[in-house]
Design a protein around this motif. Structure first.
Motif, PDB file in Angstrom:
ATOM      1  N   GLY A 161       0.805  -1.206   0.000  1.00 42.85           N
ATOM      2  CA  GLY A 161       0.000   0.000   0.000  1.00 42.85           C
ATOM      3  C   GLY A 161       0.841   1.260   0.000  1.00 42.85           C
ATOM      4  N   LEU A 162       1.965   1.213   0.698  1.00 47.03           N
ATOM      5  CA  LEU A 162       2.869   2.358   0.754  1.00 47.03           C
ATOM      6  C   LEU A 162       3.367   2.751  -0.628  1.00 47.03           C
ATOM      7  CD1 LEU A 162       4.546   4.308   2.553  1.00 47.03           C
ATOM      8  CD2 LEU A 162       6.247   2.492   2.780  1.00 47.03           C
ATOM      9  N   THR A 163       3.555   1.763  -1.501  1.00 48.65           N
ATOM     10  CA  THR A 163       4.059   2.035  -2.847  1.00 48.65           C
ATOM     11  C   THR A 163       2.952   2.210  -3.884  1.00 48.65           C
ATOM     12  OG1 THR A 163       4.248  -0.352  -3.269  1.00 48.65           O
ATOM     13  CG2 THR A 163       6.196   0.766  -2.391  1.00 48.65           C
ATOM     14  N   ALA A 164       1.691   1.920  -3.510  1.00 49.69           N
ATOM     15  CA  ALA A 164       0.599   1.968  -4.491  1.00 49.69           C
ATOM     16  C   ALA A 164      -0.456   3.019  -4.176  1.00 49.69           C
ATOM     17  CB  ALA A 164      -0.075   0.594  -4.591  1.00 49.69           C
ATOM     18  N   ILE A 165      -0.521   3.460  -2.926  1.00 48.36           N
ATOM     19  CA  ILE A 165      -1.612   4.346  -2.530  1.00 48.36           C
ATOM     20  C   ILE A 165      -1.550   5.690  -3.230  1.00 48.36           C
ATOM     21  CG2 ILE A 165      -0.458   5.425  -0.543  1.00 48.36           C
ATOM     22  CD1 ILE A 165      -4.111   4.189  -0.748  1.00 48.36           C
ATOM     23  N   ASP A 166      -0.344   6.153  -3.588  1.00 50.39           N
ATOM     24  CA  ASP A 166      -0.222   7.448  -4.257  1.00 50.39           C
ATOM     25  C   ASP A 166      -0.976   7.445  -5.589  1.00 50.39           C
ATOM     26  OD1 ASP A 166       1.523   5.623  -5.332  1.00 50.39           O
ATOM     27  OD2 ASP A 166       3.326   6.819  -4.988  1.00 50.39           O
ATOM     28  N   LYS A 167      -0.890   6.361  -6.325  1.00 45.29           N
ATOM     29  CA  LYS A 167      -1.587   6.269  -7.617  1.00 45.29           C
ATOM     30  C   LYS A 167      -3.098   6.229  -7.426  1.00 45.29           C
ATOM     31  CE  LYS A 167       2.397   3.650  -9.248  1.00 45.29           C
ATOM     32  NZ  LYS A 167       3.041   3.659  -7.907  1.00 45.29           N
ATOM     33  N   ASN A 220       1.767   8.021   4.825  1.00 46.66           N
ATOM     34  CA  ASN A 220       1.587   8.266   3.394  1.00 46.66           C
ATOM     35  C   ASN A 220       0.118   8.517   3.050  1.00 46.66           C
ATOM     36  OD1 ASN A 220       2.647   8.649   0.843  1.00 46.66           O
ATOM     37  ND2 ASN A 220       2.633   6.488   0.306  1.00 46.66           N
ATOM     38  N   LEU A 221      -0.778   7.809   3.723  1.00 46.95           N
ATOM     39  CA  LEU A 221      -2.203   8.056   3.530  1.00 46.95           C
ATOM     40  C   LEU A 221      -2.550   9.508   3.857  1.00 46.95           C
ATOM     41  CD1 LEU A 221      -3.979   4.906   5.056  1.00 46.95           C
ATOM     42  CD2 LEU A 221      -4.159   5.704   2.698  1.00 46.95           C
ATOM     43  N   PHE A 222      -2.100   9.967   5.024  1.00 48.59           N
ATOM     44  CA  PHE A 222      -2.385  11.338   5.440  1.00 48.59           C
ATOM     45  C   PHE A 222      -1.715  12.343   4.510  1.00 48.59           C
ATOM     46  CE2 PHE A 222      -1.198  15.117   7.927  1.00 48.59           C
ATOM     47  CZ  PHE A 222      -2.460  15.572   8.271  1.00 48.59           C
ATOM     48  N   GLY A 223      -0.468  12.070   4.139  1.00 46.33           N
ATOM     49  CA  GLY A 223       0.268  12.985   3.268  1.00 46.33           C
ATOM     50  C   GLY A 223      -0.376  13.129   1.899  1.00 46.33           C
ATOM     51  N   ASN A 224      -0.803  12.014   1.329  1.00 48.57           N
ATOM     52  CA  ASN A 224      -1.483  12.075   0.026  1.00 48.57           C
ATOM     53  C   ASN A 224      -2.805  12.826   0.122  1.00 48.57           C
ATOM     54  OD1 ASN A 224      -0.177  10.476  -2.323  1.00 48.57           O
ATOM     55  ND2 ASN A 224       0.178   9.157  -0.551  1.00 48.57           N
ATOM     56  N   TRP A 225      -3.565  12.554   1.180  1.00 49.53           N
ATOM     57  CA  TRP A 225      -4.845  13.237   1.377  1.00 49.53           C
ATOM     58  C   TRP A 225      -4.640  14.740   1.533  1.00 49.53           C
ATOM     59  CZ3 TRP A 225      -6.418  15.824   5.906  1.00 49.53           C
ATOM     60  CH2 TRP A 225      -7.750  16.270   5.914  1.00 49.53           C
ATOM     61  N   LEU A 226      -3.543  15.140   2.182  1.00 45.70           N
ATOM     62  CA  LEU A 226      -3.289  16.553   2.450  1.00 45.70           C
ATOM     63  C   LEU A 226      -2.711  17.286   1.243  1.00 45.70           C
ATOM     64  CD1 LEU A 226      -3.234  18.735   4.730  1.00 45.70           C
ATOM     65  CD2 LEU A 226      -0.869  18.034   5.159  1.00 45.70           C
ATOM     66  N   GLY A 247      -1.193  18.062  -6.645  1.00 43.74           N
ATOM     67  CA  GLY A 247      -1.311  17.011  -7.645  1.00 43.74           C
ATOM     68  C   GLY A 247      -0.193  15.987  -7.568  1.00 43.74           C
ATOM     69  N   ALA A 248       0.421  15.701  -8.706  1.00 42.86           N
ATOM     70  CA  ALA A 248       1.476  14.690  -8.783  1.00 42.86           C
ATOM     71  C   ALA A 248       2.657  15.044  -7.899  1.00 42.86           C
ATOM     72  CB  ALA A 248       1.925  14.531 -10.234  1.00 42.86           C
ATOM     73  N   ALA A 249       2.980  16.334  -7.801  1.00 40.86           N
ATOM     74  CA  ALA A 249       4.086  16.774  -6.947  1.00 40.86           C
ATOM     75  C   ALA A 249       3.804  16.426  -5.487  1.00 40.86           C
ATOM     76  CB  ALA A 249       4.304  18.277  -7.101  1.00 40.86           C
ATOM     77  N   GLY A 250       2.559  16.596  -5.048  1.00 42.68           N
ATOM     78  CA  GLY A 250       2.200  16.252  -3.682  1.00 42.68           C
ATOM     79  C   GLY A 250       2.316  14.765  -3.410  1.00 42.68           C
ATOM     80  N   ALA A 251       1.934  13.939  -4.384  1.00 47.34           N
ATOM     81  CA  ALA A 251       2.055  12.493  -4.225  1.00 47.34           C
ATOM     82  C   ALA A 251       3.512  12.077  -4.093  1.00 47.34           C
ATOM     83  CB  ALA A 251       1.405  11.787  -5.416  1.00 47.34           C
ATOM     84  N   ALA A 252       4.379  12.668  -4.908  1.00 45.18           N
ATOM     85  CA  ALA A 252       5.802  12.334  -4.868  1.00 45.18           C
ATOM     86  C   ALA A 252       6.425  12.725  -3.532  1.00 45.18           C
ATOM     87  CB  ALA A 252       6.527  13.034  -6.014  1.00 45.18           C
ATOM     88  N   VAL A 253       6.095  13.911  -3.039  1.00 43.33           N
ATOM     89  CA  VAL A 253       6.650  14.380  -1.766  1.00 43.33           C
ATOM     90  C   VAL A 253       6.158  13.515  -0.613  1.00 43.33           C
ATOM     91  CG1 VAL A 253       6.610  16.293  -0.109  1.00 43.33           C
ATOM     92  CG2 VAL A 253       7.021  16.743  -2.524  1.00 43.33           C
ATOM     93  N   SER A 254       4.872  13.192  -0.605  1.00 46.40           N
ATOM     94  CA  SER A 254       4.320  12.360   0.458  1.00 46.40           C
ATOM     95  C   SER A 254       5.004  10.996   0.511  1.00 46.40           C
ATOM     96  CB  SER A 254       2.813  12.183   0.245  1.00 46.40           C
ATOM     97  OG  SER A 254       2.277  11.298   1.214  1.00 46.40           O
ATOM     98  N   THR A 255       5.191  10.372  -0.642  1.00 45.00           N
ATOM     99  CA  THR A 255       5.837   9.057  -0.681  1.00 45.00           C
ATOM    100  C   THR A 255       7.289   9.144  -0.252  1.00 45.00           C
ATOM    101  OG1 THR A 255       4.357   8.339  -2.462  1.00 45.00           O
ATOM    102  CG2 THR A 255       6.389   7.093  -2.161  1.00 45.00           C
TER     103      THR A 255
END
Length: 437
Positions: free
Chosen positions: A187-193, A326-332, A338-346
């Motif tokens: 999930g840590l590697t897939a939740i961003d997508k 990562n869940l919280f980071g992606n949600w925030l 967008g994509a930049a936020g997903a990359a930073v969260s991961t």
């Protein structure tokens, strides 16, 4: 969806026994019984589950592709089964230090997949889901056959070997906690997508996918190192020697990680020459995407205490906590960046994952010098986050930041850099001598 399901099913049905096999390999004498105990329980469960699904016709294909066709379910089942068996047979090659056979088995299915798709293009085959699934399934079955041939002696011996039930229970106690941790890592590697698809747009998902593809070059380091490192360190542990080399390896990998981040930050603009203008943002996103392969590789060097102590539940906790972050980071971040936020969260999540694995390893095993570890990696992750989110307006400042960090790394790891350069020089010199002879 097929690739996601293959990863998840291999993780779930292995019951953690693949990791137990690696851990116990140098501790037991009867390697055939060990392989049987690791492979057959999960294989029986997987075959039972797939047979049950096939009885219901196209149910599996409906879940995966929303097309309830029985032939797609059969192809998907074959792919799942081949991938599962290949996972365990690859460990046989890995633990027996058959590096060339292992590497070729990893390369050949990719070449076969390209060959099949290339053939489709040449003959003008229909661009259908069935043909695409056939191509992927063919590649997986082929690699399974190659693995089976290369490990035929061990595989045949395991079939006739006796199964030690007590040792299997011991392996399950080690491996079962890894399932939950493995699912959390998946999930840590897939939740961003998943979050990008839900909270952003296909355009942002496309940007992120391209950035991840470029960053995937660093997974070569991760794959090669993980293949070599785990068998080596467990071999040291079984003999009670060589563990002092762990500190040295940590410094080498840390130097490689820091230099990798710095060079990516300084040279990411080169990517724009290979992409259309609408993908210019990839040059900023790609640096944070390096967090997964680089920080995970570094954590493999510091996590050895968990494996040596057989306290796999601590690895599970590290993965779950990182997944939650990562869940919280992606949600925030995704709704705003967008994509930049997903990359930073991961990237941040994998830094937390690295720190937790390191601290748990120290708690269970012995202390490691970690001031440089945390200082340099925190500087890399902080720089990557700033670069990804605000790199364009701060381009000059970020270039200075990466140069200063690179200089600090070169100064700190000068001894390791010299030793690595000398080693490469000696290998090249020896190769030239051999060629002349």
């Amino acid at each position: 969806m097929l690739q996601v399901t293959i990863g998840f099913s291999t993780l779930l049905f292995s019951l953690g026994l693949d990791q137990a096999y690696v851990r116990e390999f140098h501790e037991v004498i009867d390697k055939s019984s060990l392989l049987k105990g690791a492979l057959f329980p999960g294989l029986i469960l997987l075959v039972t589950a797939l047979t049950t699904l096939l009885v219901f016709g196209g149910t599996l294909a409906s879940w995966l592709f929303e097309i309830p066709e029985w032939h797609l379910s059969l192809l998907a089942s074959t792919a799942l089964l081949a991938a599962f068996i290949s996972r365990f047979l690859s460990l046989v090659l890995r633990m027996n230090e058959q590096g060339l056979a292992y590497s070729m088995s990893q390369l050949l299915p990719k070449l076969l997949l390209l060959a099949v798709i290339g053939t489709y293009v040449v003959i003008g085959a229909k661009k259908s889901l069935t043909n695409l699934v056939i191509a992927n399934t063919s590649a997986l079955v082929f690699v399974c056959i190659v693995f089976a041939y290369n490990t035929r002696r061990e595989l045949l011996a395991s079939v006739t070997a006796s199964l030690d039930i007590e040792h299997l229970k011991h392996m399950l106690r080690f491996g079962l906690p890894l399932i939950l941790g493995g699912i959390a890592f998946w999930g840590l590697t897939a939740i961003d997508k998943i979050f990008l698809r839900t909270l952003a747009s296909f355009e942002e998902l496309g940007l992120y996918s391209v950035a991840v593809s470029f960053a995937a070059a660093a997974t070569i380091l991760q794959s090669v190192f993980s293949t070599i490192w785990a068998p080596t360190v467990y071999k040291w542990a079984s003999k009670g020697e060589g563990l002092e080399n762990v500190h040295k390896v940590i410094r080498y990998i840390l130097a490689l990680v820091v230099i990798g981040f710095c060079l990516a930050g300084l040279l990411s603009w080169v990517i724009t020459f290979f992409l259309p203008p609408k993908y210019d943002a990839v040059q900023w996103i790609v640096v944070s995407c390096l967090g997964f392969p680089l920080l995970y590789t570094l954590s493999e060097t510091t996590v050895v205490g968990i494996g040596i102590s057989r306290r796999s539940s601590f690895g599970m906790v590290a993965a779950i906590l990182s997944f939650a972050i990562n869940l919280f980071g992606n949600w925030l971040l995704i709704p705003h960046f967008g994509a930049a936020g997903a990359a930073v969260s991961t990237c941040i999540s994998f830094w937390v994952f690295f720190v937790l694995r390191t601290e748990f390893s120290i708690y269970l095993w012995k202390s490691l010098p970690r001031l440089l570890l945390y200082a340099f990696t925190l500087a890399c992750v902080s720089g990557a986050a700033m670069f990804t989110l605000w790199g364009k307006p701060l381009s000059s400042l970020m270039a200075a930041y990466w140069i200063l960090l690179l200089c600090a790394a070169v100064y700190t790891f000068m001894s390791e850099i010299r030793n690595a350069a000398a080693y490469v020089f000696e290998k090249c010199k020896a190769r030239k001598v051999i060629c002349r002879l």
